[in-house]
Motif scaffolding. Sequence first.
Motif, PDB file in Angstrom:
ATOM      1  N   MET A   1       0.831  -1.204   0.000  1.00 40.13           N
ATOM      2  CA  MET A   1       0.000   0.000   0.000  1.00 40.13           C
ATOM      3  C   MET A   1       0.863   1.251   0.000  1.00 40.13           C
ATOM      4  N   GLY A   2       2.021   1.198   0.679  1.00 38.21           N
ATOM      5  CA  GLY A   2       2.930   2.336   0.656  1.00 38.21           C
ATOM      6  C   GLY A   2       3.471   2.614  -0.727  1.00 38.21           C
ATOM      7  N   LEU A   3       3.794   1.564  -1.489  1.00 38.87           N
ATOM      8  CA  LEU A   3       4.294   1.740  -2.859  1.00 38.87           C
ATOM      9  C   LEU A   3       3.195   2.231  -3.790  1.00 38.87           C
ATOM     10  N   ILE A   4       1.961   1.798  -3.555  1.00 40.11           N
ATOM     11  CA  ILE A   4       0.850   2.277  -4.376  1.00 40.11           C
ATOM     12  C   ILE A   4       0.632   3.766  -4.144  1.00 40.11           C
TER      13      ILE A   4
ATOM     14  N   HIS B   1       8.356   5.392  -1.891  1.00 45.07           N
ATOM     15  CA  HIS B   1       8.202   4.965  -0.499  1.00 45.07           C
ATOM     16  C   HIS B   1       9.373   4.095  -0.056  1.00 45.07           C
ATOM     17  N   GLU B   2       9.900   4.371   1.138  1.00 46.12           N
ATOM     18  CA  GLU B   2      10.971   3.580   1.730  1.00 46.12           C
ATOM     19  C   GLU B   2      10.451   2.908   2.998  1.00 46.12           C
TER      20      GLU B   2
ATOM     21  N   SER C   1       2.178   8.589  19.455  1.00 48.61           N
ATOM     22  CA  SER C   1       3.042   7.715  20.239  1.00 48.61           C
ATOM     23  C   SER C   1       4.508   8.078  20.036  1.00 48.61           C
ATOM     24  N   PRO C   2       5.262   8.247  21.142  1.00 43.43           N
ATOM     25  CA  PRO C   2       6.689   8.554  21.001  1.00 43.43           C
ATOM     26  C   PRO C   2       7.510   7.346  20.581  1.00 43.43           C
ATOM     27  N   GLU C   3       6.881   6.139  20.524  1.00 43.49           N
ATOM     28  CA  GLU C   3       7.639   4.928  20.220  1.00 43.49           C
ATOM     29  C   GLU C   3       7.837   4.710  18.721  1.00 43.49           C
ATOM     30  N   LYS C   4       7.106   5.481  17.887  1.00 47.97           N
ATOM     31  CA  LYS C   4       7.231   5.387  16.438  1.00 47.97           C
ATOM     32  C   LYS C   4       7.103   3.948  15.940  1.00 47.97           C
ATOM     33  N   PRO C   5       5.941   3.323  16.139  1.00 49.05           N
ATOM     34  CA  PRO C   5       5.768   1.935  15.679  1.00 49.05           C
ATOM     35  C   PRO C   5       5.780   1.859  14.157  1.00 49.05           C
ATOM     36  N   ARG C   6       6.206   0.698  13.646  1.00 50.28           N
ATOM     37  CA  ARG C   6       6.329   0.522  12.208  1.00 50.28           C
ATOM     38  C   ARG C   6       4.968   0.365  11.550  1.00 50.28           C
TER      39      ARG C   6
END
Length: 724
Positions: free
Chosen positions: A282-285, A290-291, A376-381
């Motif tokens: 979905m990121g590439l679409i 997108h990285e 969130s300060p944890e920056k989840p993927r």
Amino acid sequence: EKWDYILVSNIHEAGSEKEIKRKKFLDELSKKGFTIKKIEDKKLFYGVRAPNHIFRKYQWLLRNPDSRLQKPEDNHEVPVTTSFSLLRIRLVNFILQNTVTPDREKLRDLMKKKVFEATFPLHEKEEIREFLKEHWARWREIFRQQPIEKIRCYFGEKVALYFAWLGWYTYLLGFAAVAGLVVFVAGITTFHSSQVSKEICEANSTIMCPLCDQKCPFWLLSDTCLYAKVTHMIDNEGTVLFAMFMAIWATVFLELWKRQRATVVTNWDLYRWDEDEEELAMGLINNLQHEPQHYQHSYLRSTILLLLVLLMVRDGSCARVSRERPGLRAFLLPPYPATGAAPLSVLLPEQGQEPSCQGRARSHHAVTKPWTLVPSPEKPRTFSQRENNFTVKIFTFQFFTNFSSLIYVAFFLGRINGHPGNYVRIAGRWRLEECHPSGCITDLFIQMAIIMLLKQTLSNMMEYLVPWAKHQVRRRCRRPKRRRMMLGEEEEAEDPCKRQWLSNYELDEVNIFSLFDEFLEMVIQYSFTTIFVAAFPLAPLLAFCNNLLEIRLDAIKMMRLQRRMVPRKANDIGIWLQVLEAIGILAVIGNGLVIAITSDFIPVQVYKYMYSPCTKGNNTDVDCTTGYINHSLSVFRVQDFEPYTKVPDFARDEIQECRYRDYRNADDYSYTVQFWHIFAARLAFLILFEHVALCVKLIAAWYVPDVPQSVKNQFLDRKHNNLR
């Protein structure tokens, strides 16, 4: 004409900053090939429809690598199916949330700045929706099986798995409810026959020490006859067996759910679904540049968050205990001798308990709302990682907030207050509360009854009535006034999309964590049902009845009162499974502590086998608990009271000694040998109970495979066919 998503905005002044930001965002969508339709009412509504080529590209990216030689443009038109409709909503939502304007702002930033007011997918007038409204979201369907496959086709896999889990949990609760009811009924049969209760009721000459320093007189032990009968109705040998049963039940429930989940997601072809791969696609679409966001972990950030959570838990627990203690006093104070009868407050809670339960019923809504707005300060993927982090924090806080009063009553009340003549005092002045001579387990029983009855009822009423009231208010406020038609004037045709968009906008708002609230409510209930079940055997029965209503309440709310949730793929219930497993271990520890510390089971058994009349002869006509109450009460000389304790002058002359619940010598108030015997027995029982229960849990987990053999064989056959 179908639209994938709706954006709602206030009507801003031409040339204003908000109007410019809105135009920039819509221009970015247009560059990606989106079709946008504008409808103006009291608000501005923008219908968004994505081009079909992005869905062809999605399917091409997630194909087998060997079949990607063909370009996505060469594929045929994507078939319009129910699953495809869910894919459209999910993919469009991802693109909307990740589209960046020239000002480096995303949709979330624009909503914070009030550029857009709301975003939501539409409830379409589809056949499957009408089926769910008629055959699922109805109170009359309360005893029928849920159409999980159709729920999945309309709401997606994540919502379907929630209802599958809730249905499975409710089904197995039925067995625990029957066992708990049998134990409770067996306890009722001992209401008038318990030897310990008889001794308390006949103790007309046993004078007990005052329970407070200023206005509490001496009192007779027999005045608490009814309280003692209730105590020993729930504190018996059946409680131990039921606690062991519930420890095994919790393990079997989770193991059977793992098997059920494996079967369900295999039928959906999602058993080995990879969330990372889908989000990368979905990121590439959305953006060819997108990285991927790489895995990272910061021990410093985790340490800071852990400390903050511990501080939050401590503050929440202290606040809860301090608020609950005045209400608990009504349960602890026995009737005064002058009344001659047990007051109603012995069996019924104070009026102050109702606001406390209302606060509990509202607490998770007040706490979770701000957390959904704070980044969130944890920056989840991924979204799942963000949801898991959020779940752990909020559940930890809610768990201690809900259980602090129960922990206080079960393990601290009356155990750290000292003894007459040497009470433990706060700031050297105020003494702590005491347990009743019959023990604190009845106070725990009353607390659990209030939670399982009043709290659940209030929570369900709020959960249904609040969105219903909001929906009714919005409908009345937005109902258009009929304009009188002039002679010869033709009525202007209304856009067919306008009514549908407005009716969806009038529904109650949902967010990405709306399903989290439903899971949290049920998991907290699961905690109440398992951890302190030794003090309240009716907990599974009340939970079972509540869940029958909860399933239909959630269905009606989602189908009729709330906007449509964004369908999300999932192949399990996420971190909630680990939370449930942790609760299962806590249930073993909690029930073991309740039986060993809160209950009188161990002291009674020690007395029966070491100090009772049965140990001194072969007289089988004597009950082995005869004399237990006198044996469990120590003697205190009235002249040794502290200066803080005001004793009437006539009482000092007439009463030389009073009794209190403890095992101490009459001369120097040191612990007796019996105290150390009971202490050793409590410790031995706790270790034995927990080790046996945990071993049984491990055996049950080993005996019941997580994945059925049919599922394993299905994958084996599939691999074999691919290789041929």
